[in-house]
Enzyme design. Structure first.
Site, PDB file in Angstrom:
ATOM      1  N   LYS A 112       0.958   2.104   7.048  1.00 46.18           N
ATOM      2  CA  LYS A 112       1.111   1.186   5.900  1.00 46.18           C
ATOM      3  C   LYS A 112       1.769  -0.110   6.355  1.00 46.18           C
ATOM      4  O   LYS A 112       1.360  -1.199   5.959  1.00 46.18           O
ATOM      5  CB  LYS A 112       1.919   1.864   4.783  1.00 46.18           C
ATOM      6  CG  LYS A 112       1.114   2.935   4.047  1.00 46.18           C
ATOM      7  CD  LYS A 112       1.953   3.787   3.092  1.00 46.18           C
ATOM      8  CE  LYS A 112       1.101   4.926   2.532  1.00 46.18           C
ATOM      9  NZ  LYS A 112       1.801   5.824   1.625  1.00 46.18           N
TER      10      LYS A 112
ATOM     11  N   GLN B 123       7.724   7.002   0.243  1.00 44.06           N
ATOM     12  CA  GLN B 123       6.740   7.969   0.727  1.00 44.06           C
ATOM     13  C   GLN B 123       7.086   9.363   0.202  1.00 44.06           C
ATOM     14  O   GLN B 123       8.221   9.822   0.319  1.00 44.06           O
ATOM     15  CB  GLN B 123       6.704   7.950   2.266  1.00 44.06           C
ATOM     16  CG  GLN B 123       5.622   8.803   2.876  1.00 44.06           C
ATOM     17  CD  GLN B 123       4.197   8.324   2.554  1.00 44.06           C
ATOM     18  OE1 GLN B 123       3.967   7.143   2.312  1.00 44.06           O
ATOM     19  NE2 GLN B 123       3.254   9.241   2.520  1.00 44.06           N
TER      20      GLN B 123
ATOM     21  N   ASP C 247       2.260   2.024  -5.917  1.00 51.59           N
ATOM     22  CA  ASP C 247       1.584   3.325  -5.904  1.00 51.59           C
ATOM     23  C   ASP C 247       0.921   3.646  -7.248  1.00 51.59           C
ATOM     24  O   ASP C 247       0.040   4.488  -7.323  1.00 51.59           O
ATOM     25  CB  ASP C 247       2.614   4.442  -5.636  1.00 51.59           C
ATOM     26  CG  ASP C 247       2.702   4.834  -4.172  1.00 51.59           C
ATOM     27  OD1 ASP C 247       1.667   4.788  -3.485  1.00 51.59           O
ATOM     28  OD2 ASP C 247       3.814   5.190  -3.728  1.00 51.59           O
TER      29      ASP C 247
HETATM   30  N1  GUN Z   1       2.257  10.931  -0.131  1.00 55.22           N
HETATM   31  C1  GUN Z   1       0.946  11.252  -0.048  1.00 55.22           C
HETATM   32  N2  GUN Z   1       0.205  10.267  -0.571  1.00 55.22           N
HETATM   33  C2  GUN Z   1       1.047   9.314  -1.003  1.00 55.22           C
HETATM   34  C3  GUN Z   1       0.866   8.053  -1.621  1.00 55.22           C
HETATM   35  O1  GUN Z   1      -0.245   7.611  -1.937  1.00 55.22           O
HETATM   36  N3  GUN Z   1       2.008   7.365  -1.904  1.00 55.22           N
HETATM   37  C4  GUN Z   1       3.239   7.835  -1.606  1.00 55.22           C
HETATM   38  N4  GUN Z   1       4.284   7.088  -1.939  1.00 55.22           N
HETATM   39  N5  GUN Z   1       3.439   8.996  -1.031  1.00 55.22           N
HETATM   40  C5  GUN Z   1       2.349   9.733  -0.725  1.00 55.22           C
END
Ligand code: GUN
Length: 286
Positions: free
Chosen positions: A53, A97, A120
């Protein structure tokens, strides 16, 4: 033989389009968009996601901050950091995350992120807005899937879609977004009785359960569009593989997404789009 949709190629195109816009926006507003990503703990998969990311954010010309916190970080400390980022006018997107360690209340963390910076799309206000068809930040993974279907020229309206999985992150918003494109949607899950009977009805089948190769050929209607959201580690090879048994299903599907190189890169491309959206919204409010 199915048409294979490369999420990697489409994500690259989306990121190039964003990268082309960023210099002009940076000049106009005096700073680049800024994405802050927080990781608590050392889960290897999460570490790899967070790294990607940050890399994507830098690639498109954003400012990127990664905050790595130890596994035993108290919830109060995490809330404090989120609060500071909420107040920081130079931060547009905040992402924690998931999953967070068990001693931290995930719901409390998600709610603490300002909804205007919730790249998100997980904040309850964003979730409610999605389900009520109001303006919202669309969650990255289902948004990426819809983009892939559009790119592949798949007609969604009028089709029967089955989503296997009912998570807040993927299954539920995926079902809603397909419904909003006028598909008729069934949500199935790991405990659905006669799963094959349900999934064989699907013109569009989305697998998001996190079970290695659980979607075998007998679950798929010949000619179906098969979208694999699963990311699992094959214990035998140590490699990543999806929820769909690609070798079995690819010959009977009309369209299929690979793992890796399918939905994963699209999730991150949509995260970059959401960050830009939050940045533009905040600048417009000034
Ligand atoms: N863990 C697995 N997928 C995601 C996501 O799309 N965003 C976040 N913040 N954590 C995750």
């Amino acid at each position: 033989m199915a048409k294979v949709i490369s999420g990697k190629d489409l994500a690259k195109k989306i990121k190039e389009d964003i990268a082309a816009k960023v210099p002009e926006l940076t000049a106009k507003y005096g700073r680049a968009p800024h994405l802050a990503v927080i990781l608590v703990g050392e889960d290897p998969a999460s570490q790899s996601y967070v790294k990607s990311k940050g890399k994507d954010a830098e690639q498109v010309g954003y400012r990127s901050t990664t905050i790595r916190l130890p596994e035993d970080t108290p919830e109060s400390k995490l809330l404090e950091i989120i609060d500071e980022l909420n107040k920081d006018e130079q931060t547009d997107g905040i992402l924690v995350q998931l999953p967070v360690p068990a001693h931290i209340d995930e719901d409390r963390i998600i709610e603490a992120i300002a909804k205007e910076k919730d790249v998100d799309g997980f904040h309850p206000a964003n979730v409610a807005a999605l389900w009520q068809k109001r303006d919202c930040v669309y969650p990255c993974t289902p948004k990426g899937v819809i983009r892939m279907l559009d790119e592949a020229g798949v007609e969604i309206a009028g089709k029967r879609a089955v989503v296997i999985g009912r998570s807040n992150i993927v299954g539920l918003p995926m079902a809603k977004m397909l419904l909003d494109r006028n598909a008729t949607v069934t949500i199935a899950h790991s405990r659905t009785a006669n799963l094959a009977e349900v999934t064989r009805e699907a013109d569009i089948l989305v697998a998001a359960v996190g079970r290695l190769r659980m979607v075998k050929a007998d679950l798929v209607k010949p000619g179906a569009v098969v979208i694999d959201v699963g990311v699992n580690r094959d214990p035998e090879t140590g490699k990543l593989a999806g929820d769909v048994d690609y070798q079995e299903v690819e010959p009977i599907a009309s369209v299929i997404t690979p793992v890796p190189g399918g939905v994963g890169p699209m999730t991150r491309a949509c995260l970059m789009e959401n960050t830009l959206e939050c940045y533009l919204n905040s600048q417009d409010k000034k």
